[in-house]
Write a protein that holds these residues in place. Structure first.
Motif, PDB file in Angstrom:
ATOM      1  N   ILE A   1       0.849  -1.201   0.000  1.00  0.00           N
ATOM      2  CA  ILE A   1       0.000   0.000   0.000  1.00  0.00           C
ATOM      3  C   ILE A   1       0.879   1.244   0.000  1.00  0.00           C
ATOM      4  O   ILE A   1       0.601   2.228  -0.683  1.00  0.00           O
ATOM      5  N   GLN A   2       1.983   1.177   0.749  1.00  0.00           N
ATOM      6  CA  GLN A   2       2.889   2.330   0.803  1.00  0.00           C
ATOM      7  C   GLN A   2       3.427   2.653  -0.582  1.00  0.00           C
ATOM      8  O   GLN A   2       3.429   3.796  -1.014  1.00  0.00           O
ATOM      9  N   SER A   3       3.880   1.602  -1.297  1.00  0.00           N
ATOM     10  CA  SER A   3       4.523   1.952  -2.565  1.00  0.00           C
ATOM     11  C   SER A   3       3.483   2.420  -3.585  1.00  0.00           C
ATOM     12  O   SER A   3       3.792   3.212  -4.467  1.00  0.00           O
ATOM     13  N   VAL A   4       2.225   1.970  -3.448  1.00  0.00           N
ATOM     14  CA  VAL A   4       1.175   2.517  -4.321  1.00  0.00           C
ATOM     15  C   VAL A   4       0.928   3.984  -3.956  1.00  0.00           C
ATOM     16  O   VAL A   4       0.812   4.858  -4.825  1.00  0.00           O
ATOM     17  N   ALA A   5       0.878   4.268  -2.652  1.00  0.00           N
ATOM     18  CA  ALA A   5       0.567   5.634  -2.222  1.00  0.00           C
ATOM     19  C   ALA A   5       1.633   6.620  -2.678  1.00  0.00           C
ATOM     20  O   ALA A   5       1.364   7.793  -2.894  1.00  0.00           O
ATOM     21  N   TYR A   6       2.880   6.131  -2.815  1.00  0.00           N
ATOM     22  CA  TYR A   6       3.913   7.029  -3.319  1.00  0.00           C
ATOM     23  C   TYR A   6       3.803   7.221  -4.825  1.00  0.00           C
ATOM     24  O   TYR A   6       4.467   8.067  -5.392  1.00  0.00           O
ATOM     25  N   SER A   7       3.009   6.366  -5.500  1.00  0.00           N
ATOM     26  CA  SER A   7       2.985   6.426  -6.958  1.00  0.00           C
ATOM     27  C   SER A   7       1.737   7.080  -7.535  1.00  0.00           C
ATOM     28  O   SER A   7       1.779   7.629  -8.618  1.00  0.00           O
ATOM     29  N   ILE A   8       0.611   6.975  -6.838  1.00  0.00           N
ATOM     30  CA  ILE A   8      -0.622   7.532  -7.446  1.00  0.00           C
ATOM     31  C   ILE A   8      -1.377   8.374  -6.436  1.00  0.00           C
ATOM     32  O   ILE A   8      -1.295   8.141  -5.227  1.00  0.00           O
ATOM     33  N   PRO A   9      -2.132   9.374  -6.930  1.00  0.00           N
ATOM     34  CA  PRO A   9      -2.958  10.178  -6.025  1.00  0.00           C
ATOM     35  C   PRO A   9      -4.263   9.438  -5.733  1.00  0.00           C
ATOM     36  O   PRO A   9      -4.861   8.864  -6.643  1.00  0.00           O
ATOM     37  N   PHE A  10      -4.694   9.445  -4.479  1.00  0.00           N
ATOM     38  CA  PHE A  10      -5.970   8.780  -4.171  1.00  0.00           C
ATOM     39  C   PHE A  10      -7.093   9.798  -4.365  1.00  0.00           C
ATOM     40  O   PHE A  10      -7.697  10.274  -3.425  1.00  0.00           O
ATOM     41  N   VAL A  11      -7.308  10.150  -5.611  1.00  0.00           N
ATOM     42  CA  VAL A  11      -8.278  11.199  -5.926  1.00  0.00           C
ATOM     43  C   VAL A  11      -9.298  10.603  -6.878  1.00  0.00           C
ATOM     44  O   VAL A  11      -8.928   9.894  -7.809  1.00  0.00           O
ATOM     45  N   ASN A  12     -10.553  10.893  -6.653  1.00  0.00           N
ATOM     46  CA  ASN A  12     -11.607  10.387  -7.533  1.00  0.00           C
ATOM     47  C   ASN A  12     -11.595  11.215  -8.824  1.00  0.00           C
ATOM     48  O   ASN A  12     -11.869  12.404  -8.811  1.00  0.00           O
ATOM     49  N   LEU A  13     -11.234  10.537  -9.929  1.00  0.00           N
ATOM     50  CA  LEU A  13     -11.056  11.290 -11.172  1.00  0.00           C
ATOM     51  C   LEU A  13     -12.281  11.253 -12.080  1.00  0.00           C
ATOM     52  O   LEU A  13     -12.243  11.760 -13.186  1.00  0.00           O
ATOM     53  N   THR A  14     -13.379  10.607 -11.640  1.00  0.00           N
ATOM     54  CA  THR A  14     -14.547  10.550 -12.543  1.00  0.00           C
ATOM     55  C   THR A  14     -15.089  11.967 -12.693  1.00  0.00           C
ATOM     56  O   THR A  14     -15.117  12.741 -11.732  1.00  0.00           O
ATOM     57  N   ARG A  15     -15.549  12.294 -13.909  1.00  0.00           N
ATOM     58  CA  ARG A  15     -15.998  13.677 -14.144  1.00  0.00           C
ATOM     59  C   ARG A  15     -17.515  13.725 -14.130  1.00  0.00           C
ATOM     60  O   ARG A  15     -18.184  12.704 -14.290  1.00  0.00           O
ATOM     61  N   GLU A  16     -18.011  14.933 -13.973  1.00  0.00           N
ATOM     62  CA  GLU A  16     -19.457  15.111 -13.806  1.00  0.00           C
ATOM     63  C   GLU A  16     -20.244  14.356 -14.863  1.00  0.00           C
ATOM     64  O   GLU A  16     -21.153  13.608 -14.590  1.00  0.00           O
ATOM     65  N   HIS A  17     -19.891  14.564 -16.161  1.00  0.00           N
ATOM     66  CA  HIS A  17     -20.771  14.114 -17.233  1.00  0.00           C
ATOM     67  C   HIS A  17     -20.371  12.736 -17.767  1.00  0.00           C
ATOM     68  O   HIS A  17     -20.793  12.342 -18.819  1.00  0.00           O
ATOM     69  N   ASP A  18     -19.455  11.994 -17.051  1.00  0.00           N
ATOM     70  CA  ASP A  18     -19.146  10.641 -17.540  1.00  0.00           C
ATOM     71  C   ASP A  18     -20.370   9.763 -17.383  1.00  0.00           C
ATOM     72  O   ASP A  18     -21.139   9.934 -16.436  1.00  0.00           O
ATOM     73  N   GLU A  19     -20.508   8.775 -18.324  1.00  0.00           N
ATOM     74  CA  GLU A  19     -21.643   7.869 -18.102  1.00  0.00           C
ATOM     75  C   GLU A  19     -21.344   6.969 -16.908  1.00  0.00           C
ATOM     76  O   GLU A  19     -22.220   6.435 -16.259  1.00  0.00           O
ATOM     77  N   PHE A  20     -20.007   6.778 -16.622  1.00  0.00           N
ATOM     78  CA  PHE A  20     -19.685   5.929 -15.469  1.00  0.00           C
ATOM     79  C   PHE A  20     -19.258   6.818 -14.315  1.00  0.00           C
ATOM     80  O   PHE A  20     -18.144   7.316 -14.300  1.00  0.00           O
ATOM     81  N   ARG A  21     -20.144   7.031 -13.356  1.00  0.00           N
ATOM     82  CA  ARG A  21     -19.735   7.825 -12.220  1.00  0.00           C
ATOM     83  C   ARG A  21     -19.290   6.915 -11.077  1.00  0.00           C
ATOM     84  O   ARG A  21     -18.966   7.365 -10.005  1.00  0.00           O
ATOM     85  N   ASP A  22     -19.360   5.593 -11.285  1.00  0.00           N
ATOM     86  CA  ASP A  22     -18.961   4.696 -10.189  1.00  0.00           C
ATOM     87  C   ASP A  22     -18.012   3.641 -10.732  1.00  0.00           C
ATOM     88  O   ASP A  22     -17.527   3.750 -11.851  1.00  0.00           O
ATOM     89  N   THR A  23     -17.802   2.586  -9.974  1.00  0.00           N
ATOM     90  CA  THR A  23     -16.744   1.657 -10.335  1.00  0.00           C
ATOM     91  C   THR A  23     -17.195   0.518 -11.218  1.00  0.00           C
ATOM     92  O   THR A  23     -16.418  -0.392 -11.495  1.00  0.00           O
ATOM     93  N   THR A  24     -18.454   0.510 -11.655  1.00  0.00           N
ATOM     94  CA  THR A  24     -18.916  -0.693 -12.382  1.00  0.00           C
ATOM     95  C   THR A  24     -18.052  -1.012 -13.583  1.00  0.00           C
ATOM     96  O   THR A  24     -17.640  -2.155 -13.786  1.00  0.00           O
ATOM     97  N   LEU A  25     -17.744   0.013 -14.384  1.00  0.00           N
ATOM     98  CA  LEU A  25     -16.971  -0.232 -15.607  1.00  0.00           C
ATOM     99  C   LEU A  25     -15.651  -0.930 -15.248  1.00  0.00           C
ATOM    100  O   LEU A  25     -15.290  -1.975 -15.810  1.00  0.00           O
ATOM    101  N   ALA A  26     -14.956  -0.357 -14.283  1.00  0.00           N
ATOM    102  CA  ALA A  26     -13.648  -0.905 -13.925  1.00  0.00           C
ATOM    103  C   ALA A  26     -13.795  -2.324 -13.401  1.00  0.00           C
ATOM    104  O   ALA A  26     -13.024  -3.223 -13.755  1.00  0.00           O
ATOM    105  N   ILE A  27     -14.812  -2.544 -12.589  1.00  0.00           N
ATOM    106  CA  ILE A  27     -14.953  -3.883 -12.000  1.00  0.00           C
ATOM    107  C   ILE A  27     -15.186  -4.912 -13.087  1.00  0.00           C
ATOM    108  O   ILE A  27     -14.555  -5.971 -13.123  1.00  0.00           O
TER     109      ILE A  27
END
Length: 1952
Positions: free
Chosen positions: A554-580
């Motif tokens: 978890i530490q090495s991931v935290a140093y590599s990526i921001p834990f920020v929700n990047l989905t945008r207002e008008h995306d059809e996917f506002r949640d994780t279904t697509l990724a899952i």
């Protein structure tokens, strides 16, 4: 702050400014005219003049305060160099030069740079100083390490361009060490250790001039010899250390690699079967490959700079080195050979610093280029072939001695490749374009290691695991899309818990190492979020190591990526279904395609689609963080009680890993996610008290607070303050005192709240200031109300608050620069790295406000503590001292710890100057304020104190580190006043405790911790070791991001931390040691008094506090020594055991010993007291006092350096501009005077001790002897007469221990006399090694005479006296040098003794009476005390050699006649072994003492001594005494010209075997003596012919002992017959080059040898025919065979084994097999088998193995005995594997066919053997070959199975023959198929042809009767057994029908 920079830079800034102004205008400084340092002031030197590669990290730019100007730095440097110059010129080595060297090092460590020209001057200076004769040992070590620091990095100096060093001084050192006889006599005493020389070579060799290579080889190669194998090891070791590996310039007459490589291969072939040699050659070849890579004119092919033959040989050696076992083969190495290295072992590289895998990988990677790609046999295809052929040895279930080695090789291969790739990309390595690694090569390389890396990744041992984690990181970095899909395919199932645990841990570690790479690459990064979610269950209190790995991931991931929700207002996917959905699809696909899955997202996904998936996956971060925290809280609630946690336990590791993982995680959260996390943590802290997880929880709060101090403090401070008040007011927490250490349950909540509070206010910057009132009030409130244990926590809180207010540190943990965060983070920012130059850092730099608050807080705290303590030690304390429970002492110790914590909290505000009680004077006109303390060394004016101060406490330069207070301002003075008050109070308490409560250990402990802090923590909290701690954490965090060949590609938070560390480094540099104020002195003396207290606990604490205090005060040691010595003295007089113990520990086990050893005001007294302590009657004291000798005490009184040879021209290079000669001269005179006085003191001490030891107890006398020898013996003055008396008479003392030490003293006196005489009575000449040799001659080699070598050897056979003796073995063995050293054959008498030496010799002679000898001989004859000393004792002989010398010169009272009589009485009748031992020692001494004397004297003595020796040899030897006489013989003839002891040789050589004698021992002992003599004489032995005839005629000797001796002797004779004798080194190089690229083939047998050998074997054949089979008694055949086998065994186990190669196929093999068939004689069978197994291990040259292989195949097919057929199989597999790189395709095919045919052998055992062998051979073949053979064999066996059904049995009829044949053929087919299956025991998934074969076996043949059915069942069972771990995946590759067939066979038996 800006304007205040100067005033606060400490007064040194003034000093440096002053130096500059006094220099007049700036031009005067730039020094255009003067010699010496050339540096511009205004940073005019561009970086280019200092280094070739610009610094990656801008250290100075990032600090929060202004650093010094370049000019200031250079002024400091100039001052350092000036002082260094003065010190060296004045011969003030230690402390002077050593100290300034350390200063220079400090200057460089702060990342300051010196110009290249200056660096070159310094390197040469230090190189010279490190090797300067006469230099003190400890000082050379310092200079050496400085030399290493200056040459360590290649980007400062380019070898061969900027700097060229001379190799000869180092070679001279090496020679003195390993070839002592080649150098001046008696020099061994002043030589440095081999480790230092080795490390010097490691750094120096690359700066030697490659043009000197020819000269080097000319000088070193003539020492090579295998007649005495040490020579070979010395030469190769020395070349490996010294030879520069950079190619010489492309000019005619220069040696290029291929000019000398053939010779190197030839030398390699001269020493076979030696591991050390293989390792050395890898080292040297790999460095050659590395250094020639960039050189255009060295030809480079697909084999690198090597040729095909060379490359194949090196690969073959590589296979040998992995020590992978093959079938039943023995190891390819023989340890005995490496043991023969003798002194050569000093030249071996350190295995830890130069691991073998490192050299191997360097060789392979540095020889690669795109030329490798399509060429068979290239380096790359050989690497692939090798990895394919040994891949099964990487499997976790197949572990052994080879595991670590293979892992190491793989890791280093990847590491080197990544480094080379990166450096070529960045242009740092300027490889010619056609040699650069390209993408195709990179891809092939990665593929070749991919499989083995994945296997090794799941290994079960820790060491290989770490290597493989490094490898996966490198491979993933090189080719992410090749490696990571396969990795994910393996990791997903293990994260879902489908396989055993250790695979899960490996997967987590693998993910940790690759997370950073994964987050950067398209498609792969979409998996990151899913992996995080899958890893969560790993946080589990029942499996702590798994928890730790999960957190690391978890530490090495935290140093590599921001834990920020990047989905945008008008995306059809506002949640994780697509990724899952996407991830699940990918997982199914991986499962379908199996481990060899190939996915390339770069082509599969469009950029938009990928970005959508990624965005969708970030929607789950909020949930992830919440569930992570939930897991963590559960973990904390289940942790065990803190009291039970051991240090280093998994619990502790997890608690330390939590903050490390959560700090970057909280910093990477988006504001929304952060708020959720904050709320969750706050709720938990407010609502729970988990006592055992208090610290861990506090760390988590700290991590949260660092990420966003504003938000966190706003929630936490009010909550915690309220909590604390509630606990105190309503719960009565901490209301009364508690004894003991555990926190009471009612106080737990309070302590929990305080701990949280104290951790959220540390290192969080100025966000605290709004809450300063609350924090201040709560502190006072708690101090007032709390009692008992919680008070410690309260003090801790205040300590933290102060640290936070006063320290300078970065408060910045964000993943991105502020401008990126403002812009908003997007998909493109995942895994971004930041250039260190773009970094901006948000520092916390304390403001006025904060400092004021800190001082207020400090004051209020100090006041309360002072008031309380004063009350407690008053006459009427508020708490009775008599009370129960030790209440008083608890209270005192708690207040003391409070004081301690507060002081260390505000340490940075104290100014060392002020604390030392110096007022801060403004620099006087000369700008000398800094150096004032160099000239006025008040302590050192006493010449006896040889700089008694320890080097670390000398004046130092200070560089700016941001000091906060104005000098002499009100606050400043007030603060220091408070500190002083505390000091006086401490002193008062000390007095009080010593008078009133001296048994109160708890108070003393607390008091001394406070002392220590008060003294050491000034200007920097020394006691906390901040720098070391921070650096260690930083080092562990960067591990997952470090990539070879790239510089600091770390995530931003780590780069920020690097700046913080640099600031700490500066602060630490500045607060080294300070002067002592009066108060310091007072406290020091109090500590010293307690260090010898009566109570052990008190002593221990006081001693450690004293050590720490002495380290930080200048001149503290001489202050405490006198009182300690007087206590010691008193304690010894009154037998006060406790104080004696305290004194011993304080004075002899700490840093005081070193000081006293240099300070001769105190040393004599310490030595006397120490000697007295020997007789104290208490075992524990005896033990301590015995151990003390090892701590440097045994060096007391040794001679100082009195003469140093320094090359002045190199010192002139750094000459300062002004004239300092006057200062130099005065210092020099002072030093000479000091040497004189100190030496006088030592001489007095020696005389005094001689007096003491005359009539005292033996223990005391023994101790005295050590120091008398150290201080009484000098080359200048030799020894006082009383010492001589003591030694001579002591040598016959009654006490055995004393006898030994005095005898040693006696020998040393003799050596000193001799040394002084040889070196012209001068110690200076001794150091310059200018001896006056009278009997040594230098013989010039007349190499142009064609028969020079023949005449040289003939001289050894001629009976006349030669003109000179050649004592060494190497002259001319390999190649003749220009000349060699020899001894005159008619020595002259040495008479040059001056009066001092003569008087001593006469004095000794007078004491050597007949009685003396009588006694000495009698003691020699005594039975030794233990069996280990029951051997020939060389020291007895050594002493007697010297005394006999005097006796025979007529100087002693006893004469030669006396000695003759005494020898008679010693030997008596010779029945007892002790008589023999004494006599052998005397005879050896007698004969040796006259070897250098005129010939008449020698002959007189030898005429007497030799007959005694020979008569014993003739019939006095017994098994008990033979070792004494062997050693005696060896001492006389070993390492000497055989002509020197002709009388003995003539007798030994005349020996012939007596076949009628029945005294086996007598015969064998004579042969043994002869063997000894032959080995000692080596190739100079010239009388071998008659001996050989005699021995070979009688090889069938009936006695075992004689046979063994004969066998070994024959081998020795043949070994020493070989020599090469090239006329010079050039011829050697040319001939080898002309012969072939691997040189001339050595050890070619002569015709005589061949005829002899064949003749011997034909005799054996005849005898074999005469022996009746089954005969039980020994016959000529069995006896003769054993002798021959011993001869062969000895030869094959030695380096000249290749001389027998030609006889393997036709002469040896069948005979050996016949011998193994003699069942009646197990010894013969064993020996024959042993020799037989050596055969395939002997290195054949390429293409010379045909006959051997054909012979193996022939015997395997046609031999009538099935045992023999079976045994050929053993060797087939071994030779196939060992020579996989050298064997020709035709031979390979022949071997395979032969083995396949032997499957049809009539004998069942042979068939089984053939099956195993076949499987082994298939397994170790490279893929291409494997596949051809597989397909042909598969069809062959399947057909055979179908064609040969099981014959039906007809009842009653006998089985026809053809049926039998048919069964055998069927069995063969089954075994063949079995072999194919067994060849891939671990391959998962199974190869596609396998399921069908298994099913066929199961359905067709499993039910056959007898052997066949059994075989099938075994095959199937084995298959299932090796696949248990992976059966889940493997079974998918079978069709349901096939599985049913298998189940039918495998599972039936359970239910039958």
């Amino acid at each position: 702050m800006e304007d205040g920079a100067l005033t606060n830079g400490r007064s040194h800034a003034h000093f440096l400014q002053n130096i500059l102004q006094n220099g007049g205008t700036n031009e005067a400084i730039s020094r255009a005219t003067s010699p010496g340092m050339s540096f511009g002031v205004n940073g005019a030197d561009s970086e280019q003049q200092k280094r070739y590669r610009p610094r990656t990290y801008p250290y100075f730019k990032l600090l929060p305060y202004n650093v010094e100007e370049e000019a200031e730095r250079n002024a400091a440097l100039e001052e350092i160099l000036k002082q260094l110059y003065i010190a060296i010129k004045a011969e003030d080595i230690s402390p002077g030069a050593v100290h300034w060297t350390r200063e220079l090092r400090g200057w460089l460590n702060l990342k300051f740079e010196i110009t290249r020209t200056l660096r070159v001057k310094l390197v040469k200076l230090y190189y010279m100083l490190s090797l300067a004769p006469g230099m003190d040992y400890a000082a050379t070590e310092r200079f050496e390490s400085m030399f290493r620091v200056l040459t360590k990095r290649k980007h400062y100096l380019k070898p061969g361009e900027d700097l060229i060093l001379d190799w000869r001084p180092l070679w001279k050192e090496i020679k003195t060490m390993v070839l002592p006889n080649e150098m001046a006599t008696h020099q061994a005493g002043r030589k440095r250790s081999h480790k230092n020389i080795a490390s010097m070579c490691t750094y120096a060799y690359q700066y030697f001039d490659p043009r000197e290579r020819q000269a080097m080889l000319d000088e070193i190669l003539p020492y090579f010899s295998t007649s005495e194998i040490t020579g070979a090891f010395i030469v190769m070791g020395a070349l490996n250390m010294l030879m520069p590996t950079h190619p010489a310039p492309n000019e005619p007459g220069q040696l290029q690699p291929q000019d000398y490589l053939p010779t190197f291969f030839h030398l390699w072939a001269l020493v076979n079967r030696s591991k050390a040699f293989d390792v050395m050659f890898f080292d040297i070849f790999s460095r050659l490959a590395r250094d020639s890579l960039t050189s255009e004119h060295v030809p480079f092919s697909e084999y690198g700079i090597y040729t095909k033959d060379q490359s194949d040989l090196i690969f073959t050696a590589l296979l040998r080195l992995t020590e992978i076992p093959v079938g039943q083969a023995t190891s390819p190495y023989i340890q005995m050979i490496d043991l023969g290295a003798g002194l050569g072992m000093y030249l071996e590289r350190d295995k830890k610093k130069n691991p073998l895998g490192y050299s191997i990988a360097r060789w392979i990677v540095m020889s690669m280029s795109p030329a490798c790609i399509d060429k068979p046999g290239s380096i790359l295809s050989n690497l692939e072939g090798m990895m394919e052929s040994i891949d099964t040895f990487f499997h976790p279930s197949n572990q052994g001695a080879w595991t670590d080695m293979l892992a190491q090789i793989v890791f280093h291969l990847v590491d080197f490749f990544v480094m080379r790739w990166n450096r070529e990309q960045s242009g740092e390595l300027d490889t010619p374009a056609e040699r650069r690694i390209n993408d195709a090569l990179k891809r092939r390389f990665v593929l070749s290691l991919k499989e083995v890396m994945f296997m090794g990744l799941f290994s079960k041992k820790a060491k290989p695991l770490n290597y493989f984690f490094g490898a996966i990181q490198g491979l993933a970095y090189l080719e992410p899309h090749l490696i990571l899909p396969g990795a994910l395919q393996r990791f997903y199932p293990s994260l879902q818990g489908l396989v055993e645990v250790h695979r899960t841990q490996s997967s987590l570690c693998g993910l940790q190492m690759t997370a950073n790479v994964m987050s950067k690459h398209k498609g792969l990064r979409c998996h990151v979020t899913a992996l995080l979610a899958l890893a969560l269950p790993g946080i589990d209190a029942n499996d702590l190591s798994k928890t730790q790995h999960t957190l690391n991931f978890i530490q090495s991931v935290a140093y590599s990526i921001p834990f920020v929700n990047l989905t945008r207002e008008h995306d059809e996917f506002r949640d994780t279904t697509l990724a899952i959905q996407w991830v699940q699809g990918e997982m199914e696909r991986m499962e379908r395609e199996g481990p060899n899955v190939e996915i390339d997202y770069r082509t599969e996904l469009t950029d938009e689609a990928e970005a959508d998936i990624l965005r969708s996956s970030t929607a789950g971060f909020g949930e992830f963080v919440m569930s992570l925290l939930g897991k963590v809280f559960t973990l904390l609630e289940n942790l065990p009680e803190a009291a039970r946690v051991r240090s280093g336990s998994p619990e502790e590791a997890v608690i330390n890993t939590l903050p490390a993982a959560l700090t970057p995680l909280f910093a990477a959260l988006s504001p929304e996610n952060f708020d959720m996390a904050l709320e969750k943590v706050a709720t938990f802290v407010g609502g729970h008290v988990v006592h055992q997880a208090r610290d861990a929880m506090a760390f988590i709060c700290n991590a949260l607070c660092k990420a966003n101090p504003g938000k966190t403090l706003k929630i936490f401070i009010p909550m915690l303050v309220v909590g604390i008040r509630n606990e105190i007011d309503y719960n009565e927490a901490a209301s009364d005192r508690s004894a003991g250490t555990d926190v009471l349950p009612r106080d737990r909540a309070l302590v929990w709240h305080i701990s949280m509070l104290s951790m959220i206010i540390v290192h969080v910057g100025d966000s605290l200031m709004p809450y300063k009132k609350e924090l201040f009030d709560i502190a006072l409130y708690m101090q007032e109300k709390c009692r008992g244990i919680p008070t410690i926590h309260v003090s801790n809180y205040i300590h933290h608050l102060l640290l936070n207010l006063t320290l300078i540190y970065p408060v910045d943990g964000a993943l991105y620069e502020p401008n990126i965060i403002e812009r908003g983070v997007d998909v493109s920012d995942w895994g971004r790295t930041l250039e260190p130059n773009e970094l901006t850092i948000n520092w916390h730099h304390p403001s006025e406000e904060e400092v004021k608050f800190a001082v207020e807080l400090f004051e209020s705290q100090v006041k309360t503590a002072v008031v309380r303590l004063s009350d407690l030690i008053s006459d009427k304390p508020s708490i009775s001292r008599k009370g129960k429970n030790k209440e008083w002492s608890d209270e005192v110790s708690r207040n003391l710890s409070q004081l301690r914590l507060i002081i260390s909290g505000i340490a940075t505000l104290f100014d060392p100057k002020k604390a030392s009680g110096q007022s801060d004077q403004v620099a006087d006109q000369n700008g000398d304020s800094l150096m004032e303390d160099v000239d006025s060394m008040s302590e050192d004016d006493n010449p006896l104190a040889e700089a008694a101060e320890d080097a670390e406490t000398r004046p130092q330069f200070h560089y700016r580190a941001g000091y906060l207070l104005e000098k002499n301002s009100e606050v400043y003075n007030h603060l220091h006043k408070l500190r002083e008050d505390v000091g006086y109070l401490l002193s008062k308490i000390h007095t009080f405790l010593t008078d009133q409560q001296e048994d109160d250990v708890a108070c003393f402990t607390a008091l001394y911790s406070a002392y220590r802090t008060w003294i050491t923590d000034v200007g920097n909290e020394r006691s906390a070791h901040t720098l070391e701690r921070v650096t260690r954490l930083y080092a562990s965090d960067i591990r997952a991001f470090k990539i070879s060949g790239l510089r600091k590609v770390y995530p931003r938070p780590l780069l920020v931390r690097r700046a913080g560390i640099y600031h700490f480094q500066r602060a630490k540099h500045n607060s080294s040691a300070r002067h002592k104020s009066d108060l310091d002195k007072r406290l020091l003396l109090e500590l010293a008094a307690s260090a010898v207290s009566l109570y052990a606990e008190v002593r221990v604490n006081a001693q450690s506090a004293l050590e720490a205090a002495l380290k930080s005060l200048i001149g503290g040691r001489p202050l405490v020594i006198p009182p300690l010595l007087s206590t010691f003295k008193k304690a010894l007089e009154t037998d006060d055991f406790d104080r004696i113990k305290g004194s011993l520990y304080t004075l002899l086990f700490g840093s005081l010993t070193k000081t006293i050893s240099k300070d001769w005001r105190f040393a004599p007294e310490l030595v006397e007291l120490y000697i007295k302590s020997a007789s104290v009657d208490k075992p524990s004291i005896q033990k301590i006092s015995g151990q003390a000798l090892y701590g440097g005490l045994a060096e007391f009184g040794k001679s100082l350096e009195h003469y140093i040879v320094v090359n002045q021209s190199l010192v002139q290079e750094i000459e300062p501009k002004d004239d300092w000669t006057q200062k130099i001269d005065s210092r020099h005179d002072f030093i000479l005077q000091r040497r004189k006085k100190v030496e006088a003191k030592k001489a007095d001490l020696a005389l005094k001790l001689i007096d003491i030891s005359k009539n005292s107890h033996w223990k005391i006398a023994g101790r005295c002897a050590i120091f008398i020898l150290n201080s009484g013996l000098r080359i200048q003055t030799l020894a006082p007469p009383s010492l001589v008396d003591l030694a001579v008479n002591g040598a016959i003392d009654d006490h055995p221990g004393l006898r030994n030490s005095y005898a040693e003293a006696f020998i040393r006196i003799f050596t000193h006399i001799e040394t002084r005489a040889i070196y012209g009575h001068s110690a200076e000449k001794y150091i310059r090694e200018e001896e006056t040799p009278i009997n040594k001659v230098e013989v010039t080699v007349r190499s142009d005479e064609p028969d020079w070598t023949e005449n040289f050897l003939a001289g050894f056979a001629s009976p006349d006296l030669p003109e000179y003796f050649v004592d060494r073995d190497f002259p001319g063995w390999l190649a003749w040098g220009k000349s060699f050293k020899a001894m005159k054959a008619r020595p002259e008498e040495f008479t040059d003794f001056d009066e001092l030496e003569t008087s001593l010799r006469n004095q000794i002679g007078g004491l050597l009476t007949r009685e003396w000898y009588e006694k000495y001989f009698a003691y020699m004859k005594q039975e030794p005390r233990d069996s280990s000393s029951d051997r020939f004792r060389v020291h007895n002989a050594a002493l007697l050699i010297q005394t006999f010398d005097l006796t025979l010169s007529g100087l002693s009272a006893a004469n030669f006649e006396d000695i003759k009589e005494l020898v008679k009485t010693t030997f008596e009748d010779g029945t007892d072994k002790h008589q023999h031992r004494a006599t052998s020692e005397i005879i050896a001494a007698l004969l040796m003492s006259v070897m250098g004397r005129p010939i008449e004297v020698r002959n007189k003595v030898w005429a007497y001594g030799v007959p005694i020796l020979l008569s014993v040899f003739a019939d006095g030897l017994t098994p008990e005494n033979i070792t004494y006489w062997m050693t005696c013989l060896h001492m006389i003839i070993g390492g000497r010209d055989p002509r020197q002891s002709r009388e003995i040789f003539d007798k030994l050589v005349a020996f012939r075997l007596d076949m009628n004698s029945n005294a086996a021992f007598k015969e064998s002992s004579k042969v043994q003596l002869l063997e000894f003599a032959i080995q000692d004489a080596g190739w100079h032995f010239r009388f071998e012919k008659p001996i050989l005839q005699d021995f070979i005629a009688h090889i069938d000797h009936p006695y075992k002992a004689v046979r063994e001796a004969i066998g070994r002797t024959i081998a020795s004779i043949y070994r020493t017959r070989y020599f090469e004798a090239f006329k010079d080194v050039k011829t050697l190089l040319d001939d080898n080059k002309a012969a072939s690229s691997i040189g001339i083939k050595p050890y070619l047998p002569t015709n005589d040898f061949t005829t002899t050998l064949k003749d011997v074997f034909s005799r054996l054949e005849v005898w074999r025919g005469e022996r009746t089979p089954g005969q039980q008694t020994p016959s000529s055949y069995t006896s003769g065979s054993k002798t021959v086998l011993l001869w062969l065994d000895t030869t094959l186990q030695s380096y000249e084994c290749t001389q027998l190669l030609d006889y393997f196929p036709d002469v040896f093999m069948e005979q050996l097999l016949h011998m193994m068939d003699v069942k009646e004689d197990p010894e013969l069978q064993r020996l024959a088998y042993q020799v037989y197994r050596h055969l395939p291990n002997i290195p054949f040259r390429a293409g010379e193995d045909d006959e051997f292989i054909s012979a193996l195949i022939r015997i395997g097919k046609v031999s009538t005995s099935w045992h023999q057929r079976l045994r050929t199989l053993i060797n087939m597999q071994v030779i196939y594997f060992r020579r996989i790189f050298l064997i020709r395709p035709a031979q390979q095919q022949a071997l395979f066919d032969a083995v396949a045919d032997m499957l049809e052998d009539t004998q069942h055992e042979v068939r089984m053997g053939a099956s195993t062998t076949l499987a082994g051979m298939i397994r170790c073949s490279p893929v291409a070959l494997r596949n051809n053979i597989l397909s042909s064999l598969k069809t062959k066996f399947v057909e055979a199975l179908q064609k040969n059904p099981m014959p039906k049995k007809r009842p009653g009829a006998s089985t026809p023959i053809s049926n039998n044949q048919q069964v055998i053929r069927r069995h063969a087919a089954v075994l063949g198929l079995g072999a194919l299956v067994n060849a891939f025991p671990y391959a998962t998934p199974p190869p596609e042809w396998m399921p069908e074969i298994l099913a066929m076996l199961a359905s067709k043949a499993a039910n056959d009767a007898g052997a066949i059915g059994k075989t099938v069942k075994t095959i199937l069972a084995d298959f299932k057994k090796t696949r248990q771990d992976t059966w889940v995946t493997d079974q998918k590759y079978f069709t349901p029908d096939q599985l049913e067939d298998l189940e039918g066979v495998l599972w039936k038996s359970y239910f039958a």
